[in-house]
Design a protein around this motif. Structure first.
Motif, PDB file in Angstrom:
ATOM      1  N   GLU A 196      68.079 101.858  46.825  1.00 53.26           N
ATOM      2  CA  GLU A 196      67.179 102.060  45.695  1.00 53.26           C
ATOM      3  C   GLU A 196      65.748 101.813  46.122  1.00 53.26           C
ATOM      4  OE1 GLU A 196      66.586  99.896  41.452  1.00 53.26           O
ATOM      5  OE2 GLU A 196      68.552 100.804  41.793  1.00 53.26           O
ATOM      6  N   ALA A 197      64.875 102.723  45.764  1.00 53.63           N
ATOM      7  CA  ALA A 197      63.483 102.678  46.229  1.00 53.63           C
ATOM      8  C   ALA A 197      62.675 101.655  45.434  1.00 53.63           C
ATOM      9  CB  ALA A 197      62.845 104.053  46.127  1.00 53.63           C
ATOM     10  N   VAL A 198      62.738 100.395  45.862  1.00 56.27           N
ATOM     11  CA  VAL A 198      61.849  99.391  45.283  1.00 56.27           C
ATOM     12  C   VAL A 198      60.406  99.785  45.560  1.00 56.27           C
ATOM     13  CG1 VAL A 198      61.194  96.952  45.333  1.00 56.27           C
ATOM     14  CG2 VAL A 198      63.597  97.610  45.596  1.00 56.27           C
ATOM     15  N   LEU A 199      60.190 100.334  46.756  1.00 53.24           N
ATOM     16  CA  LEU A 199      58.877 100.842  47.158  1.00 53.24           C
ATOM     17  C   LEU A 199      58.955 102.370  47.206  1.00 53.24           C
ATOM     18  CD1 LEU A 199      56.037 100.016  48.299  1.00 53.24           C
ATOM     19  CD2 LEU A 199      57.068 100.211  50.576  1.00 53.24           C
ATOM     20  N   PRO A 200      58.171 103.072  46.404  1.00 53.70           N
ATOM     21  CA  PRO A 200      58.247 104.543  46.400  1.00 53.70           C
ATOM     22  C   PRO A 200      57.968 105.130  47.779  1.00 53.70           C
ATOM     23  CG  PRO A 200      56.967 103.745  44.523  1.00 53.70           C
ATOM     24  CD  PRO A 200      57.204 102.558  45.409  1.00 53.70           C
ATOM     25  N   ALA A 236      64.189 104.313  41.910  1.00 53.09           N
ATOM     26  CA  ALA A 236      64.690 103.139  41.191  1.00 53.09           C
ATOM     27  C   ALA A 236      65.163 103.535  39.798  1.00 53.09           C
ATOM     28  CB  ALA A 236      63.589 102.078  41.094  1.00 53.09           C
ATOM     29  N   GLY A 237      66.312 102.996  39.409  1.00 53.62           N
ATOM     30  CA  GLY A 237      66.827 103.208  38.061  1.00 53.62           C
ATOM     31  C   GLY A 237      67.616 104.473  37.863  1.00 53.62           C
ATOM     32  N   GLU A 238      67.696 105.336  38.881  1.00 55.97           N
ATOM     33  CA  GLU A 238      68.439 106.588  38.738  1.00 55.97           C
ATOM     34  C   GLU A 238      69.947 106.337  38.870  1.00 55.97           C
ATOM     35  OE1 GLU A 238      67.701 109.589  38.025  1.00 55.97           O
ATOM     36  OE2 GLU A 238      65.509 109.729  38.203  1.00 55.97           O
ATOM     37  N   SER A 239      70.721 107.088  38.128  1.00 53.51           N
ATOM     38  CA  SER A 239      72.177 107.046  38.235  1.00 53.51           C
ATOM     39  C   SER A 239      72.598 107.899  39.428  1.00 53.51           C
ATOM     40  CB  SER A 239      72.815 107.565  36.953  1.00 53.51           C
ATOM     41  OG  SER A 239      74.216 107.606  37.081  1.00 53.51           O
ATOM     42  N   VAL A 240      73.369 107.304  40.339  1.00 55.29           N
ATOM     43  CA  VAL A 240      73.751 108.001  41.563  1.00 55.29           C
ATOM     44  C   VAL A 240      75.273 108.055  41.659  1.00 55.29           C
ATOM     45  CG1 VAL A 240      73.532 108.054  44.084  1.00 55.29           C
ATOM     46  CG2 VAL A 240      71.673 107.125  42.693  1.00 55.29           C
TER      47      VAL A 240
END
Length: 283
Positions: free
Chosen positions: A100-104, A86-90
């Protein structure tokens, strides 16, 4: 760049079961070069290491592509699906869908040279996002090939609490059954359950007078001696048709009421299936 090679023992050590290796080979997702050497034979899989060079740290293969690597990729997708923190620039990569990994993602495994979400995570993510009629066959296949156990699916679905689609996944996970042998059989079972009928038993063996298993039914209700089957194109073969007629006549003579349904019934008039079976199952 040379195509990566994997020895059979390496595939097993990476977490694949013997059944998964066999299925990936049958699906042309792996190509057996010799008795114990395999290579990825799909362009999608070959491209994974290159794709991961452009992704942020912590990215893993998941969803459709993850299920494919684990050997239960019944839900095909032309794109590569990856889960990113989550939050990473892709960067935008053609043919790559990022989630996006809401859940790790816990405990990723290395498959085809890249990190991949565990089988239970891929299965539950897809059970949340696919159509209901596509989700149960995938869960059944996940268990059938031994990618994970029922308990792992139940634990994983609890982790997804409050995420989109979790209600569907929570309902379907307990219904998953490794005995289902094809997609349509899983879908037919779901139609029966969603129609309010008792859960049918997959792959029932009916014995002869000596107690020796003689015929196997796709689905059935032992107490009512009712069998339910899906007839695909293979049943139109002349030799198969003769065997089917002999089988149906024997079952009828031995107290079994058989009902056969086609793609027209399954996909266009499922209520006809329910109405047909209700009188046979009684109160």
């Amino acid at each position: 760049m040379a195509e990566p090679l994997y020895r059979y023992k390496e595939l097993l050590a990476a977490g694949l079961s013997r059944e998964q290796v066999r299925r990936l080979t049958d699906m042309s997702r792996l190509h057996r070069l010799s008795r114990s050497v395999y290579a990825p034979s799909a362009d999608q899989i070959r491209s994974l290491p290159a794709i991961f060079r452009r992704l942020p740290a912590g990215a893993v293969v998941g969803f459709h592509t993850g299920a494919q690597l684990h050997g239960f990729g019944d839900a095909r997708s032309p794109d590569v699906h990856v889960i990113v923190p989550a939050g990473e620039s892709v960067p935008r990569i053609r043919g790559v869908v990022t989630h996006e990994a809401v859940l790790p993602v816990r405990d990723p495994v290395l498959l085809a040279g890249v990190p991949c979400a565990p089988a239970a995570r891929c299965a539950v993510d897809l059970a949340r996002s696919l159509r209901r009629m596509d989700a149960l066959p995938l869960l059944d296949l996940c268990l059938r090939v031994g990618a994970c156990r029922s308990e792992e699916l139940r634990v994983e679905v609890v982790r997804h609490d409050r995420l989109r689609g979790v209600c569907q996944a929570r309902d379907l996970v307990p219904r998953a059954d490794p005995r289902a042998e094809c997609r349509q059989e899983s879908q037919l079972r779901l139609v029966l359950m969603d129609g309010g009928l008792p859960t049918p038993e997959p792959q029932i063996w009916v014995p002869d007078s000596n107690g020796i298993p003689l015929y196997r039914l796709d689905l059935g209700y032992r107490r009512h001696r009712v069998g339910v089957e899906y007839d695909g194109l293979s049943h139109l073969d002349r030799v198969r048709l003769r065997r089917d007629r002999a089988r149906t006549n024997w079952l009828a003579a031995n107290g079994w009421q058989m009902r056969h349904f086609t793609d027209e019934d399954l996909y266009r008039r499922p209520t006809h299936i329910i109405r047909t079976l209700i009188p046979l199952l009684g109160p």
